[in-house]
Design an enzyme around this catalytic site. Structure first.
Site, PDB file in Angstrom:
ATOM      1  N   GLU A 278      46.228  -0.998  55.184  1.00 13.66           N
ATOM      2  CA  GLU A 278      45.604  -0.485  56.404  1.00 13.66           C
ATOM      3  C   GLU A 278      46.475  -0.659  57.644  1.00 13.66           C
ATOM      4  OE1 GLU A 278      41.616  -1.861  56.906  1.00 13.66           O
ATOM      5  OE2 GLU A 278      40.948  -0.962  55.049  1.00 13.66           O
TER       6      GLU A 278
ATOM      7  N   GLU B 137      40.116   0.155  47.928  1.00 11.18           N
ATOM      8  CA  GLU B 137      38.981  -0.688  48.308  1.00 11.18           C
ATOM      9  C   GLU B 137      37.749   0.166  48.501  1.00 11.18           C
ATOM     10  OE1 GLU B 137      39.497  -3.225  51.789  1.00 11.18           O
ATOM     11  OE2 GLU B 137      41.500  -3.770  51.130  1.00 11.18           O
TER      12      GLU B 137
HETATM   13  C1  PNW Z   1      39.071  -3.819  54.966  1.00 11.53           C
HETATM   14  N1  PNW Z   1      36.473   0.166  59.193  1.00 11.53           N
HETATM   15  O1  PNW Z   1      38.886  -3.839  56.317  1.00 11.53           O
HETATM   16  C2  PNW Z   1      40.144  -4.843  54.651  1.00 11.53           C
HETATM   17  O2  PNW Z   1      41.227  -4.330  53.923  1.00 11.53           O
HETATM   18  C3  PNW Z   1      39.613  -6.083  54.002  1.00 11.53           C
HETATM   19  O3  PNW Z   1      40.516  -7.134  54.188  1.00 11.53           O
HETATM   20  C4  PNW Z   1      38.226  -6.393  54.542  1.00 11.53           C
HETATM   21  O4  PNW Z   1      37.751  -7.634  54.147  1.00 11.53           O
HETATM   22  C5  PNW Z   1      37.326  -5.283  54.072  1.00 11.53           C
HETATM   23  O5  PNW Z   1      37.833  -4.001  54.407  1.00 11.53           O
HETATM   24  C6  PNW Z   1      35.898  -5.397  54.582  1.00 11.53           C
HETATM   25  O6  PNW Z   1      35.869  -5.351  55.974  1.00 11.53           O
HETATM   26  C7  PNW Z   1      38.221  -2.820  56.957  1.00 11.53           C
HETATM   27  O7  PNW Z   1      35.969  -0.089  60.287  1.00 11.53           O
HETATM   28  C8  PNW Z   1      37.544  -3.121  58.112  1.00 11.53           C
HETATM   29  O8  PNW Z   1      36.479   1.329  58.731  1.00 11.53           O
HETATM   30  C9  PNW Z   1      36.977  -2.123  58.880  1.00 11.53           C
HETATM   31  C10 PNW Z   1      37.057  -0.836  58.452  1.00 11.53           C
HETATM   32  C11 PNW Z   1      37.718  -0.522  57.275  1.00 11.53           C
HETATM   33  C12 PNW Z   1      38.282  -1.531  56.541  1.00 11.53           C
END
Ligand code: PNW
Length: 515
Positions: free
Chosen positions: A232, A421
């Site tokens: 990301e 994911e």
């Molecule tokens: C991901 N959004 O984060 C990360 O890769 C992980 O480390 C994290 O624990 C997981 O998703 C859950 O949050 C994101 O706002 C956080 O779209 C926010 C977003 C997407 C991914």
């Protein structure tokens, strides 16, 4: 008053064949029995069936899985985690500090004032954790390597003991028939690079990342056949350097932020080249990106086309430049005087050929309609009643799991995509019996998976799926307050217990269908 369960079964069907009549009779007896049971008894039966405690063994075809609703037979089912979120042991065996160690200690950064000094203590419990994976029946595991374990200062002298942890983990996975997928950067930049170079604001950090990538590739690609470069890019840039709500907590001016974005994309490209130069031939690699997802609000051909155009534009700083080798005209116009400074050579590096695209799909970012404007599309506002899960950002949009890979495959002619994911937080309060009946997580997963199956059945080349996450862990700025795991972790005792969703996922894998 107790109501008969199925009225239509009460009338004998005299036209039916004798064998059918026998079946109806035995069904009727079953119904009589159900009618004699109190509500409480019924709840017990339902509960135990749900947990698989006394369910009769299923024979033959599964009634609930239509024959054409399965995933391709080679589909790879997995779970995902990241180093900082689960490992703990932050000072052990020569690991250097990362920007997250520093950031989590700054007042007001983490919801519950937590840090990941211990996290899930996976560093010491990895063997048990591999058994948790095995119990689910997963075929693949996506984990990340902590850069500050391998190079405590980010560059310079490597720390062989740090790499050893991953050597042991790989051996354990392989001994258990679980295919390792390694991520090289899941946000734990060595603090020393932040202090010495200014972190991602410096081009030298991109070079240091490539050196680390090459070093790891040389030593681990005898067993790791799939590598994700950076997790990301967009989140680490925007939340870490724009909004300041992830490490390193900076709020840079727009041009500086543009430059950080460019360096992160460049680091991805340099790492691709370093892995190709130092890894075993045949090593497959790609980024794991949370692509901005655009869903056609209604599926008219015009709206579908508009959603594709929007996907390309909204991902201009990452996927579009990585896959097209150019910043799009729309992206550069939007950035204006704050556009990144770069050379033609940079763009070549950033767009080095990848083998697959990893997509982290949680929610949707836009509902798109075609519009008579320069861009050719408009994004609709989200109504206040739009539903979300336990995390307020996590809106419920199962169809994102169909459109995200479909748009990506079409726009960039991709041959291979992994959902790197997908998962959700949920309240997960244990019931009186100590179990977590997370039917909301199951609802979320089932619906996203049905849309993923829709995509694969139409030929969208999705090769596998990694559920986030194996177990509850350190959820960044949300600390331990938001739980995403299939296994509940008691952060006092570190005991792991399967939630009901663990059973759901095991069954999904067993059937190769959204169960
Ligand atoms: C991901 N959004 O984060 C990360 O890769 C992980 O480390 C994290 O624990 C997981 O998703 C859950 O949050 C994101 O706002 C956080 O779209 C926010 C977003 C997407 C991914």
């Amino acid at each position: 008053m107790r109501r008969p369960v199925r009225r239509w079964l009460r009338k004998p069907d005299t036209t039916a064949k004798p064998s059918l009549r026998r079946k109806v009779r035995s069904l009727r007896n079953g119904v009589k029995l159900l009618n004699r049971l109190s509500r409480r008894d019924l709840a017990k039966v339902a509960g135990s069936v749900a947990l698989g405690l006394s369910a009769p063994p299923t024979r033959g075809a599964d009634a609930t899985a239509a024959p054409n609703a399965t995933f391709p037979s080679s589909f790879l089912w997995g779970v995902a985690t990241s180093a900082y979120q689960i490992e703990g042991a932050v000072t052990e065996d020569g690991r250097g500090p990362s920007i997250w160690d520093r950031y989590a200690r700054m007042p007001g950064t983490i919801a519950d004032h937590g840090n990941a000094d211990v996290a899930c203590d996976h560093y010491h419990r990895y063997k048990d954790d591999v058994q948790l994976m095995k119990a689910l029946g997963v075929k693949a595991y996506r984990f990340s390597i902590a850069w500050p374990r391998v190079f405590p200062e980010g560059s310079g002298l490597p720390n062989p003991k740090g790499l050893d942890f991953y050597n042991h983990l790989l051996d354990e996975l392989i001994a258990n028939d679980i295919e390792p997928f390694a991520t090289l950067y899941h946000w734990d930049l060595p603090q020393s690079l932040q202090d010495r170079l200014g972190g991602w604001a410096s081009r030298d950090t991109a070079q240091a990342f490539a050196d680390y990538a090459g070093y790891v590739a040389e030593r681990l690609t005898d067993r790791v056949k799939h590598i994700f470069t950076i997790n990301e890019c967009s989140r680490l840039v925007h939340l870490g350097h724009g909004l300041g709500i992830d490490a390193p907590g900076l709020r840079l001016a727009p041009q500086e932020l543009s430059q950080v974005r460019h360096h992160v994309a460049l680091a991805h490209g340099l790492a691709v080249q370093a892995i190709r130069a130092n890894g075993r031939p045949g090593t497959k690699l790609g980024p794991a990106e949370n692509m901005v997802t655009c869903i056609p609000a209604t599926t008219t051909p015009e709206n579908i086309r508009a959603a594709e155009i929007a996907t390309r534009e909204f991902n201009g700083g990452y996927l579009t430049v990585m896959l097209e080798g150019e910043y799009s005209a729309g992206f550069l116009a939007q950035a204006g005087k704050d556009a990144p400074r770069y050379t033609a050579e940079d763009l070549k590096i950033i767009s080095s050929e990848i083998d697959f695209l990893g997509l982290n799909v949680y929610k949707t970012d836009h509902y798109i309609i075609a519009a008579d404007n320069v861009r050719g599309f408009a994004s609709l506002p989200f109504p206040p009643s739009f539903p979300h899960m336990e995390s307020s950002w996590l809106n419920i949009a199962p169809e994102a799991m169909y459109w995200a890979p479909r748009h990506a495959a079409k726009l960039w002619s991709l041959k291979s995509i992994y959902i790197s994911e997908n998962g959700t937080s949920a309240t997960d309060a244990p019931a009186a019996d100590g179990q977590v009946y997370d039917t909301d997580r199951i609802m979320y997963l089932r619906n996203y998976l049905l849309h993923l199956q829709r995509a694969t059945s139409e030929g969208v080349p999705v090769a596998g799926y990694f559920l986030w996450s194996l177990m509850d862990n350190f959820e960044w700025a949300d600390g331990y307050e938001k739980r995403f795991g299939l296994y509940r972790v008691d952060f006092e005792t570190l005991v792991r217990r399967p939630k009901l969703s663990a059973e759901f996922y095991r069954e999904t894998i067993r059937r190769n269908a959204a169960a």
